[in-house]
Design a protein around this motif. Structure first.
Motif, PDB file in Angstrom:
ATOM      1  N   LYS A   1      -8.024 -10.208 -14.718  1.00  0.00           N
ATOM      2  CA  LYS A   1      -7.018  -9.364 -15.393  1.00  0.00           C
ATOM      3  C   LYS A   1      -5.783  -9.741 -14.855  1.00  0.00           C
ATOM      4  N   CYS A   2      -5.579 -10.911 -14.034  1.00  0.00           N
ATOM      5  CA  CYS A   2      -4.410 -11.036 -13.354  1.00  0.00           C
ATOM      6  C   CYS A   2      -3.109 -11.521 -14.417  1.00  0.00           C
ATOM      7  N   LYS A   3      -2.039 -10.905 -14.097  1.00  0.00           N
ATOM      8  CA  LYS A   3      -1.046 -10.911 -15.025  1.00  0.00           C
ATOM      9  C   LYS A   3       0.169 -11.548 -14.244  1.00  0.00           C
TER      10      LYS A   3
ATOM     11  N   TYR B   1      -8.005 -16.924 -12.532  1.00  0.00           N
ATOM     12  CA  TYR B   1      -7.989 -15.423 -13.016  1.00  0.00           C
ATOM     13  C   TYR B   1      -6.648 -14.727 -13.845  1.00  0.00           C
ATOM     14  N   LYS B   2      -6.022 -15.602 -14.234  1.00  0.00           N
ATOM     15  CA  LYS B   2      -5.170 -15.244 -15.446  1.00  0.00           C
ATOM     16  C   LYS B   2      -5.542 -15.646 -16.740  1.00  0.00           C
TER      17      LYS B   2
ATOM     18  N   ALA C   1      -7.981  -7.849  -9.910  1.00  0.00           N
ATOM     19  CA  ALA C   1      -6.642  -7.846  -9.582  1.00  0.00           C
ATOM     20  C   ALA C   1      -5.611  -8.049 -10.666  1.00  0.00           C
ATOM     21  N   ASP C   2      -4.711  -7.086 -10.857  1.00  0.00           N
ATOM     22  CA  ASP C   2      -3.416  -7.411 -11.786  1.00  0.00           C
ATOM     23  C   ASP C   2      -2.312  -8.404 -11.320  1.00  0.00           C
ATOM     24  N   VAL C   3      -2.251  -8.294  -9.866  1.00  0.00           N
ATOM     25  CA  VAL C   3      -1.381  -9.109  -9.399  1.00  0.00           C
ATOM     26  C   VAL C   3      -2.102  -9.891  -8.256  1.00  0.00           C
ATOM     27  N   LEU C   4      -1.999 -11.192  -8.193  1.00  0.00           N
ATOM     28  CA  LEU C   4      -2.402 -11.952  -7.207  1.00  0.00           C
ATOM     29  C   LEU C   4      -1.345 -12.652  -6.189  1.00  0.00           C
TER      30      LEU C   4
ATOM     31  N   LYS D   1       0.833  -1.012   0.039  1.00  0.00           N
ATOM     32  CA  LYS D   1       0.225   0.111   0.015  1.00  0.00           C
ATOM     33  C   LYS D   1       0.803   1.082   0.035  1.00  0.00           C
ATOM     34  N   ASP D   2       1.866   1.190   0.646  1.00  0.00           N
ATOM     35  CA  ASP D   2       2.882   2.438   0.977  1.00  0.00           C
ATOM     36  C   ASP D   2       3.464   2.513  -0.444  1.00  0.00           C
ATOM     37  N   SER D   3       3.801   1.558  -1.108  1.00  0.00           N
ATOM     38  CA  SER D   3       4.392   1.673  -2.409  1.00  0.00           C
ATOM     39  C   SER D   3       3.604   2.063  -3.567  1.00  0.00           C
ATOM     40  N   GLY D   4       2.475   2.184  -3.213  1.00  0.00           N
ATOM     41  CA  GLY D   4       1.439   2.795  -4.239  1.00  0.00           C
ATOM     42  C   GLY D   4       0.520   1.908  -5.092  1.00  0.00           C
ATOM     43  N   PHE D   5       0.679   0.715  -4.270  1.00  0.00           N
ATOM     44  CA  PHE D   5      -0.346  -0.393  -5.121  1.00  0.00           C
ATOM     45  C   PHE D   5      -1.680  -0.366  -4.509  1.00  0.00           C
ATOM     46  N   GLU D   6      -2.842  -0.670  -5.316  1.00  0.00           N
ATOM     47  CA  GLU D   6      -3.928  -0.422  -4.607  1.00  0.00           C
ATOM     48  C   GLU D   6      -4.405  -2.046  -4.209  1.00  0.00           C
ATOM     49  N   ILE D   7      -5.025  -2.102  -2.976  1.00  0.00           N
ATOM     50  CA  ILE D   7      -5.414  -3.463  -2.314  1.00  0.00           C
ATOM     51  C   ILE D   7      -6.698  -3.794  -2.649  1.00  0.00           C
ATOM     52  N   THR D   8      -7.273  -4.865  -3.464  1.00  0.00           N
ATOM     53  CA  THR D   8      -8.661  -5.188  -3.732  1.00  0.00           C
ATOM     54  C   THR D   8      -8.887  -6.417  -3.330  1.00  0.00           C
TER      55      THR D   8
END
Lengths: 327, 118
Positions: free
Chosen positions: B79-81, B74-75, B46-49, B33-40
């Motif tokens: 949207k998961c990459k 979800y890949k 999600a782009d990253v899981l 979160k502090d690094s600017g990612f959005e937690i969903t």
């Protein structure tokens, strides 16, 4: 996609500190605080030392600052955890120091409950017993996994205590900390566990009457000494012993809970029962989240989630209690 | 996992196992979160899981594998990459996972935190 695959696996050395950001996922009034990482015990069934590395404590000051920050954010209950909580401080200070840490945390204003999980029976010092007994905010609840009660099995497990030492500690804890609730856990079906060994465990459970107990069937974990022991127990026998131990513990737990009828307990309000106006579900200071029971109670006045109130118990089930707000 | 300036990368997170692992998860989430990612909480967005696994005993390992396979869907369907496996199972079985689970894009063992701070 053809993207590069990335692997970052190395010898585990990390332990977090109070400066790292943390996004709490537990309810706003409760937080876990890890006081140490890793494990130096070599229990024959357990792969954790290989996974989590050597035991390493966080400095007292780091934990104290984290706890104060949590309390400032509204946390009322802090649950101290580690693989082996009673070993706390040995690596940093050359002696068991959980009592010193607790003494400091007991003075944190606004912190209502301090709960200690994962204690080792052979590291329960007199100083630790005294500080638990003397500090009002330390929950009179001790999680003390003993795993078995037969000396033969305890020794094969590489556990550092025998039955008589456990018995003596349990007596000591109950004498010096009046009303203390003892939780433990057992492994059934460890290699070489005969019916006699198992019956010895049942007899010990009946004698000690632990307030709460978790029973687990032995899992053969590669890389551990127990995995290559020759006399592995069949799944059927493990299951059968699991059910016998659980059934016995259920009776013991019910008797303990029935003895609570008429008592007044401190209860943390966790939710309003859906569809009701004045029925709440909470958890007493003698219950840890997830693993122990709840207290369902009625209240003539509106309460907020996170309040700590007094509840008079008037009904008991095996794992849960019922009551009403104490006047 | 580079930071995108315009649209924050969305991260979905599953924490398995004991409270000790949960604390690890909470610190990882804080760093993300502090690094600017959005937690969903919506895995399909999600782009990253990331799944922070348990590798303690057999039932826990099975549960971890089940969650990895579940999230791998979800890949295709979401949207998961990037699918990241962290925690004790990754620490204990990295070479086996590398070989047998092509769905996984990255492994983070128990020293993962330094990598999260990049």
């Amino acid at each position: 996609m053809g993207q590069e695959r990335i692997s970052h696996i190395s010898e585990p050395q990390f332990i977090y500190n109070e400066h790292l950001p943390r996004l709490l996922s537990t309810p706003h009034y409760t937080a876990y605080v890890k006081v140490a990482e890793g494990c130096d015990n070599r229990c024959a069934y357990c792969a954790i030392p290989d996974i989590r590395g050597k035991f390493r404590s966080r400095p007292i000051e780091s934990i104290e600052v984290e706890v104060k920050n949590l309390v400032a954010k509204g946390v009322k209950e802090v649950i101290l955890i580690a693989q082996d909580t009673t070993r706390y401080g040995l690596d940093l200070y050359g002696k068991y120091s959980l009592d010193i840490l607790l003494n400091r945390l007991g003075k944190v204003t606004g912190l209502r409950w301090i709960r200690i999980m994962y204690c080792y029976p052979n590291r329960f010092t007199n100083e630790l017993i005294d500080i638990i007994a003397e500090t009002p905010t330390i929950c009179k609840y001790i999680d003390l996994p003993i795993q078995h009660a037969s000396d033969k099995i305890l020794s094969a497990m590489g556990r550092p205590v025998n039955q008589e030492q456990i018995r003596s500690l349990v007596k000591d804890l109950r004498k010096k900390i009046p009303g203390v609730v003892l939780r433990t856990s057992f492994i059934v079906g460890f290699p070489g566990e005969s019916e006699n060994d198992f019956q010895e465990l049942l007899a010990f459970m009946k004698e000690m009457k632990f307030d709460r107990a978790g029973v687990f069937t032995y899992s053969q974990e590669e890389g551990t000494p127990a995995a290559t022991m020759t006399d592995q127990i069949s799944d059927d026998v493990k299951q059968e012993r699991y059910h016998r131990a659980m059934s016995l513990q259920k009776d013991i737990a019910l008797a303990h809970n029935q003895a609570r009828i008429g008592q007044v307990l401190e209860v943390l309000v966790e939710e309003l029962v859906e569809g009701s106006r004045n029925i709440y579900i909470g958890r007493s200071s003698l219950d840890a989240p997830e693993i122990d029971g709840t207290v369902e109670f009625s209240s003539p006045r509106e309460l907020s989630v996170g309040d700590i109130v007094k509840v008079t118990i008037n009904r008991a089930l095996e794992y849960d209690l019922m009551g009403e707000l104490a006047q | 996992m580079r930071k995108e300036a315009a649209m924050p990368t969305k991260v979905g997170f599953v924490s398995l196992g004991c409270p000790k692992n949960l604390v690890d998860s909470e610190v990882m989430l804080g760093i993300l979160k502090d690094s600017g990612f959005e937690i969903t909480s919506k895995e399909e967005n999600a782009d990253v899981l990331i799944v922070n696994t348990c590798g303690f005993i057999e039932p826990a390992k099975e549960e971890s594998i089940r969650h990895i396979l579940e999230l791998a869907k979800y890949k295709e369907a979401g949207k998961c990459k990037v699918l990241v496996v962290a925690g004790c199972l990754a620490q204990r079985y990295s070479s086996e996972l590398l070989e047998e689970m092509p769905e996984i894009d990255a492994w983070l063992g128990r020293n993962m935190f330094r990598r999260f701070q990049i």
